[in-house]
Write a protein that holds these residues in place. Structure first.
Motif, PDB file in Angstrom:
ATOM      1  N   ALA A   1       0.830  -1.203   0.000  1.00 15.90           N
ATOM      2  CA  ALA A   1       0.000   0.000   0.000  1.00 15.90           C
ATOM      3  C   ALA A   1       0.866   1.256   0.000  1.00 15.90           C
ATOM      4  O   ALA A   1       1.988   1.252   0.517  1.00 15.90           O
ATOM      5  CB  ALA A   1      -0.912   0.014   1.225  1.00 15.90           C
ATOM      6  N   PRO A   2       0.346   2.358  -0.558  1.00 18.18           N
ATOM      7  CA  PRO A   2       1.079   3.628  -0.556  1.00 18.18           C
ATOM      8  C   PRO A   2       1.082   4.239   0.845  1.00 18.18           C
ATOM      9  O   PRO A   2       0.028   4.539   1.402  1.00 18.18           O
ATOM     10  CB  PRO A   2       0.300   4.495  -1.546  1.00 18.18           C
ATOM     11  N   ILE A   3       2.258   4.428   1.405  1.00 20.87           N
ATOM     12  CA  ILE A   3       2.395   4.906   2.785  1.00 20.87           C
ATOM     13  C   ILE A   3       1.750   6.275   2.961  1.00 20.87           C
ATOM     14  O   ILE A   3       1.085   6.544   3.958  1.00 20.87           O
ATOM     15  CB  ILE A   3       3.884   4.961   3.175  1.00 20.87           C
ATOM     16  N   GLU A   4       1.950   7.166   1.985  1.00 20.29           N
ATOM     17  CA  GLU A   4       1.425   8.527   2.110  1.00 20.29           C
ATOM     18  C   GLU A   4      -0.098   8.546   2.216  1.00 20.29           C
ATOM     19  O   GLU A   4      -0.656   9.377   2.935  1.00 20.29           O
ATOM     20  CB  GLU A   4       1.857   9.369   0.897  1.00 20.29           C
TER      21      GLU A   4
ATOM     22  N   LEU B   1      -1.639   4.144   9.935  1.00 21.92           N
ATOM     23  CA  LEU B   1      -0.378   3.828  10.611  1.00 21.92           C
ATOM     24  C   LEU B   1      -0.234   4.645  11.892  1.00 21.92           C
ATOM     25  O   LEU B   1       0.197   4.132  12.923  1.00 21.92           O
ATOM     26  CB  LEU B   1       0.796   4.105   9.664  1.00 21.92           C
ATOM     27  N   ALA B   2      -0.605   5.922  11.821  1.00 20.19           N
ATOM     28  CA  ALA B   2      -0.479   6.788  12.990  1.00 20.19           C
ATOM     29  C   ALA B   2      -1.354   6.311  14.138  1.00 20.19           C
ATOM     30  O   ALA B   2      -0.984   6.418  15.317  1.00 20.19           O
ATOM     31  CB  ALA B   2      -0.836   8.225  12.612  1.00 20.19           C
ATOM     32  N   ARG B   3      -2.524   5.766  13.826  1.00 23.76           N
ATOM     33  CA  ARG B   3      -3.442   5.277  14.862  1.00 23.76           C
ATOM     34  C   ARG B   3      -3.143   3.833  15.270  1.00 23.76           C
ATOM     35  O   ARG B   3      -3.775   3.303  16.184  1.00 23.76           O
ATOM     36  CB  ARG B   3      -4.891   5.364  14.371  1.00 23.76           C
ATOM     37  N   GLY B   4      -2.182   3.200  14.591  1.00 20.92           N
ATOM     38  CA  GLY B   4      -1.823   1.834  14.943  1.00 20.92           C
ATOM     39  C   GLY B   4      -2.781   0.783  14.438  1.00 20.92           C
ATOM     40  O   GLY B   4      -2.702  -0.379  14.837  1.00 20.92           O
ATOM     41  N   GLU B   5      -3.695   1.175  13.531  1.00 23.23           N
ATOM     42  CA  GLU B   5      -4.629   0.193  12.984  1.00 23.23           C
ATOM     43  C   GLU B   5      -3.925  -0.750  12.013  1.00 23.23           C
ATOM     44  O   GLU B   5      -4.338  -1.902  11.847  1.00 23.23           O
ATOM     45  CB  GLU B   5      -5.790   0.903  12.297  1.00 23.23           C
TER      46      GLU B   5
ATOM     47  N   PRO C   1       3.413  15.355   3.869  1.00 19.21           N
ATOM     48  CA  PRO C   1       3.191  14.403   2.773  1.00 19.21           C
ATOM     49  C   PRO C   1       2.452  13.151   3.212  1.00 19.21           C
ATOM     50  O   PRO C   1       2.087  12.332   2.383  1.00 19.21           O
ATOM     51  CB  PRO C   1       4.616  14.070   2.319  1.00 19.21           C
ATOM     52  N   GLY C   2       2.214  12.999   4.483  1.00 16.26           N
ATOM     53  CA  GLY C   2       1.501  11.824   4.952  1.00 16.26           C
ATOM     54  C   GLY C   2       2.414  10.752   5.501  1.00 16.26           C
ATOM     55  O   GLY C   2       1.963   9.682   5.883  1.00 16.26           O
ATOM     56  N   LEU C   3       3.714  11.020   5.603  1.00 14.79           N
ATOM     57  CA  LEU C   3       4.633  10.036   6.117  1.00 14.79           C
ATOM     58  C   LEU C   3       4.627  10.041   7.635  1.00 14.79           C
ATOM     59  O   LEU C   3       4.810  11.100   8.248  1.00 14.79           O
ATOM     60  CB  LEU C   3       6.063  10.315   5.616  1.00 14.79           C
ATOM     61  N   PRO C   4       4.420   8.920   8.280  1.00 10.26           N
ATOM     62  CA  PRO C   4       4.396   8.900   9.730  1.00 10.26           C
ATOM     63  C   PRO C   4       5.786   9.107  10.324  1.00 10.26           C
ATOM     64  O   PRO C   4       6.793   8.813   9.689  1.00 10.26           O
ATOM     65  CB  PRO C   4       3.873   7.483  10.051  1.00 10.26           C
ATOM     66  N   GLU C   5       5.832   9.619  11.544  1.00  7.45           N
ATOM     67  CA  GLU C   5       7.102   9.827  12.219  1.00  7.45           C
ATOM     68  C   GLU C   5       7.650   8.479  12.727  1.00  7.45           C
ATOM     69  O   GLU C   5       6.902   7.526  12.965  1.00  7.45           O
ATOM     70  CB  GLU C   5       6.932  10.776  13.412  1.00  7.45           C
ATOM     71  N   GLY C   6       8.939   8.464  12.967  1.00  5.62           N
ATOM     72  CA  GLY C   6       9.548   7.277  13.569  1.00  5.62           C
ATOM     73  C   GLY C   6      10.017   6.269  12.558  1.00  5.62           C
ATOM     74  O   GLY C   6       9.756   6.329  11.396  1.00  5.62           O
TER      75      GLY C   6
END
Length: 299
Positions: free
Chosen positions: A237-240, A246-250, A294-299
């Protein structure tokens, strides 16, 4: 410091001719005569001391330097038009029709729209999600966003963002995978609208591409994504586009070091359209948003 600039009329005429490729078409767009546009071109070339178009004037193809100048002139005129609009009285909300790929519209564009509405409170943005196979050219729009597709030459086109594709799973599925790429016992999910992406990820991970032939296939990406959210398997899947999940951990990305490049999203609008200045403002906002967030999560 005082700027050394040619006459604005000449810049406007040159930008129009370079964009549409014809003095006649540019004259029609500007509401002036063919002769008036030709005189402005001649005056600008005299001011610069260099030709702006190739010697074959039948096709009005700008020189490399002319192309750079036309692009800069078009962006400057769009910005000026947008600034002028701020002084105009607003009697009712202005409508901006935007068409975009369905998943991108639902997961990236629409969640970011509240920020646009803060900057442009009198603009009503109406997003029309597009599904693969729909002929978008038949749909009225002020702004179009396409994925992995060059836009037609009569549109002003800008790059918005480029996808990075990783493998995503539910957290409980990731716990069973270990630290190295190992998909034994994990079903794979794929959308028929994104052919080849899963296979390319498997190759990048040094896994057998034969696994891709066993993937469960769905008619649209957002349906395959829902299957992944339901714990039915792993999806490339496209990360952005899915960064909120991803940020919510789903969803999690168990092998983050392994990603492949995806296609680019391009945004286009008609520079002579009814809402061209507003569309230019929307394009500037979208590019700024994609750069800052851009929608990229931190970490």
């Amino acid at each position: 410091m005082r700027r050394s600039l040619p006459p604005l009329k000449a810049i406007v005429a040159f930008e129009a001719v370079a964009r549409v490729g014809s003095v006649t078409a540019a004259a029609d767009e500007l509401g002036v005569t063919h002769s008036a546009v030709s005189k402005q071109l001649a005056a600008l070339e005299a001011w610069l001391g260099a030709p702006l178009f190739e010697s074959n004037r039948r096709h009005m193809t700008a020189t490399p330097s002319g192309l750079r100048m036309a692009g800069a002139a078009g962006a400057a005129l769009d910005l000026l038009a947008s600034s002028v609009e701020a002084f105009m009285p607003v009697r009712e909300p202005r409508v901006l029709e935007v068409i975009a790929p369905a998943t991108f519209a639902m997961r990236w564009l629409i969640p970011h729209l509240p920020a646009f509405e803060v900057e442009f409170p009198h603009v009503d943005v109406r997003v029309r999600p597009l599904h693969t196979g729909e002929e978008w050219r038949d749909i009225p729009f002020d702004v179009v966003i396409r994925r992995g597709e060059a836009l037609q030459s009569d549109l002003r086109s800008v790059g918005l963002l480029r996808e990075e594709i990783g493998l995503l799973v539910r957290p409980e599925v990731a716990a069973s995978l270990g630290g190295r790429p190992n998909l034994a016992g994990v079903p794979l999910l794929e959308a028929v609208t994104r052919p080849g992406e899963l296979a390319r990820w498997l190759i990048a991970a040094d896994l057998s591409v034969d696994h891709a032939t066993e993937a469960l296939r769905f008619g649209h990406f957002y349906i395959a994504l829902e299957a992944c959210l339901a714990g039915q398997g792993a999806i490339a899947a496209p990360i952005e586009v899915v960064s909120d999940l991803l940020a919510r951990g789903e969803l999690v990305e168990p092998f983050r070091a392994i990603r492949i490049a995806g296609p680019e999203y391009r945004l286009g609008y008609a520079p002579a359209g009814a809402h061209a200045a507003l569309a230019a403002s929307f394009a500037e906002w979208a590019m700024r948003t994609a750069t800052i967030d851009p929608g990229l999560p931190e970490g």
